[in-house]
Design an enzyme around this catalytic site. Structure first.
Site, PDB file in Angstrom:
ATOM      1  N   SER A   1       0.861  -1.178   0.000  1.00  0.00           N
ATOM      2  CA  SER A   1       0.000   0.000   0.000  1.00  0.00           C
ATOM      3  C   SER A   1       0.899   1.230   0.000  1.00  0.00           C
ATOM      4  CB  SER A   1      -0.874   0.022   1.253  1.00  0.00           C
ATOM      5  OG  SER A   1      -1.507   1.288   1.426  1.00  0.00           O
TER       6      SER A   1
ATOM      7  N   TYR B   1      -2.824  -1.004  10.289  1.00  0.00           N
ATOM      8  CA  TYR B   1      -2.794  -1.402   8.881  1.00  0.00           C
ATOM      9  C   TYR B   1      -1.481  -0.970   8.233  1.00  0.00           C
ATOM     10  CZ  TYR B   1      -3.816  -1.279   3.878  1.00  0.00           C
ATOM     11  OH  TYR B   1      -3.755  -1.436   2.522  1.00  0.00           O
TER      12      TYR B   1
END
Length: 303
Positions: free
Chosen positions: A155, A168
């Site tokens: 990400s 996350y």
């Protein structure tokens, strides 16, 4: 469709099917989103694809894409004991894995203080430990065959950070570091490793797929409530096109010397650059302090 920008090496980001040598892909998380888009592009290019899903319904839908070259396997990455047998089953069906796209995972949104330790363990169990176990399951065969490519979908949050995504983004930072190290270790065997860091894509990541920790501390309302509201409104509205992400993966597969780290999306380019500059500003401002900790007698550096 408007023409796509070209890479520094002159390769278009749209993968054109010419004389493709068929490869066997294993893609985790092909029910929806980027995983499904990458799988569709790989199948369209003539490759074989084993995909992992969570339900029988999704398994049937995936195999219907191409009854001859698509195989679905039910797998929860938190079930570590099932990962290696699943990989072996996929190889028995379609042949040795040439390309792994470690895509499966999920997001957890919540301020650090409001997110539980159990939330953190679950996030790392799936995003890090499950992904690493899948990589370890395919790597021995790739090393022995002296070839293969492992793509790890991380990400832009693996390079920079945003409020409300601490656990996350911690998991994605971990994957970026693991991937970078692995790439240095296995390059000698002809095995390529690429960490692919997407920005915001038109997927359900910020919608159904995002777990949201409950709010409980009013002190965070002013900072975090607008962020959560905006993130909910933007679900499925990102600038990134999942199909073009699939084309980008196939483009990298054809490159002689693929990157170890690559960003997908203009938003990822912009936001990661800004985040890295914040870090560099700190390094520059405190360079004298950093140097002050060296031993007066000197010593050996790690490299």
């Amino acid at each position: 469709m408007p023409p796509c920008p070209r890479t520094p090496r002159g390769l278009t980001l749209i993968h054109e099917r010419t004389s493709v040598v068929s490869k066997t892909f294993l893609i985790t998380g092909v029910s929806t989103g980027l995983g499904l888009a990458i799988a569709r592009r790989a199948l369209a290019a003539g490759h074989r694809v084993a995909g992992t899903v969570r339900t029988e319904q999704h398994a049937a839908a995936f195999q219907a894409l191409d009854p001859d070259r698509a195989r679905a396997f039910i797998l929860d990455l938190s079930d570590a004991d099932r990962i290696d047998p699943t990989v072996r089953a996929a190889e028995a069906e379609l042949g040795p894995i040439d390309v792994l796209v470690a895509n499966a995972g999920y997001g957890l949104e919540g301020t650090f203080e409001e997110s539980s330790t159990a939330d953190l363990r679950r996030q790392f169990e799936v995003n890090v430990f499950g992904t690493v176990a899948t990589m370890k399951a395919v790597l021995p065969g790739m090393r022995e065959r002296r070839g293969g490519h492992i793509f790890v979908i991380t990400s832009m949050g693996g390079h920079t950070t945003f409020p409300g995504l601490a656990f996350y983004e911690g998991s994605k930072h971990a994957l970026e570091g693991i991937t970078d190290t692995l790439a240095q270790e296995v390059n000698q065997f002809g095995v390529r490793v690429t960490a692919v860091a997407p920005g915001a894509f038109k997927t359900d990541w910020a919608g159904r797929s995002l777990v949201r920790a409950p709010r409980s501390i009013a002190d965070y309302d002013a900072l975090f409530d607008p962020i959560r509201t905006r993130r909910q409104a933007l679900a499925g509205q990102g600038i990134g096109d999942p199909d073009r992400a699939g084309d980008a993966i196939l483009t990298l597969l054809d490159v002689e010397k693929p990157p170890v780290h690559v960003l997908l999306g203009s938003d990822a380019l912009r936001l990661v650059a800004a985040g890295r500059q914040r870090v560099q500003d700190d390094f520059d401002a405190w360079e004298e302090l950093s140097r002050s900790t060296d031993s007066a007698e000197g010593g050996v550096t790690v490299a």
